[in-house]
Design an enzyme around this catalytic site. Structure first.
Site, PDB file in Angstrom:
ATOM      1  N   GLY A  12       0.831  -1.204   0.000  1.00 25.45           N
ATOM      2  CA  GLY A  12       0.000   0.000   0.000  1.00 25.45           C
ATOM      3  C   GLY A  12       0.862   1.249   0.000  1.00 25.45           C
ATOM      4  N   ASN A  86       1.465  -2.267   5.359  1.00 17.69           N
ATOM      5  CA  ASN A  86       0.657  -1.059   5.477  1.00 17.69           C
ATOM      6  C   ASN A  86      -0.692  -1.160   4.757  1.00 17.69           C
ATOM      7  OD1 ASN A  86       0.209   2.013   5.723  1.00 17.69           O
ATOM      8  ND2 ASN A  86       0.288   1.714   3.501  1.00 17.69           N
ATOM      9  N   TYR A 151     -13.359  -2.028  10.824  1.00 14.01           N
ATOM     10  CA  TYR A 151     -12.031  -1.411  10.910  1.00 14.01           C
ATOM     11  C   TYR A 151     -11.467  -1.539  12.326  1.00 14.01           C
ATOM     12  CZ  TYR A 151      -8.308   1.909   9.822  1.00 14.01           C
ATOM     13  OH  TYR A 151      -7.081   2.501   9.615  1.00 14.01           O
TER      14      TYR A 151
END
Length: 245
Positions: A12, A86, A151
């Protein structure tokens, strides 16, 4: 040049914090293989970093793709010393309205993707003799927030996974640590700050009274990746300006 002659892989790494970490590593002397999935990632390949950084398309959700990524990095630069896991996604929304598809996508990227990155990196990092794994959590990994079930759950899991991996990989000469950024003026943070109603709610919770900079998170990553962080292991490093919930 705290990372001179080190080879890093950043997933990422073509945008947001991933790109800032890539830029910070290159500035400190590292050579970096940057990974992202799909054409969008390729379009953002960090060409401005010259031959110190190379882009490889990879999808962390797929073990074979991650295996190829690590192999490509080792072939290009002669080994791998640091892996920054990441890559991550967020699909916000209240639990009752959250589709299983979105829930699964977040788990598959943020948690299964981390598993693939760490497992496939071990043989390369063991050869390094001073291997480093840096995972990415979030302030929301330890602070429940409405509308962020997937999340928050995955980032909390990332922190515990980091601690377990640190115990298991230490005998191989590999440290595993976690960065937990707060509100940072990159990516989703920019959108949050632009929403006056939302920022009015969260801004006062930061002791320093401002958002963090991507460069400040990147500098923390450099510390963990460099010799300076050699005795730090299994730690969740909060970079949040003194965030109180």
């Amino acid at each position: 040049m705290r990372l001179r002659d080190k080879v890093a892989v950043v997933t990422g790494g073509t945008k947001g914090l991933g790109l800032k970490i890539t830029e910070g590593f290159v500035a400190e002397g590292a050579r970096v293989v940057v990974a992202a999935r799909g054409e969008e990632g390729a379009a953002r390949a960090p060409e401005h970093l010259g031959d110190r950084a190379a882009f490889v398309r990879a999808d962390v959700r797929d073990a074979e793709s991650v295996r190829s990524l690590l192999g490509a990095a080792a072939d290009r630069f002669g080994g791998v010393d640091v892996v920054v896991a990441n890559a991550g996604v967020s699909r916000p929304g209240p639990l009752t309205g959250l589709s299983f598809e979105h829930w699964s996508e977040v788990l598959d990227t943020n948690l299964n993707g981390l598993f693939h990155c760490v497992k496939e990196a071990v043989p390369y990092l063991e050869k390094s003799g001073a291997g480093r794994i840096i995972t990415l959590s979030s302030a929301l990994g330890s602070r429940p927030t409405r509308g962020a079930a997937s999340y928050c759950s995955t980032k909390a899991a990332v922190e515990m996974f980091t601690r377990v991996a640190a115990l298991e990989l230490a005998p191989l000469g590999i440290t595993v640590n976690c960065l937990s950024p707060g509100f940072v003026d990159e990516g989703m943070g920019k959108l949050l700050k632009a929403n006056e109603a939302v920022w009015a709610r969260y801004g006062p919770k930061i002791a320093l009274g401002r958002m963090g900079l991507g460069e400040e998170v990147a500098d923390a990553a450099v510390y963990l990746a460099a010799d300076s962080g050699s005795y730090v292991n299994g730690h969740v490093l909060e970079v949040n300006g003194g965030l109180s919930w």
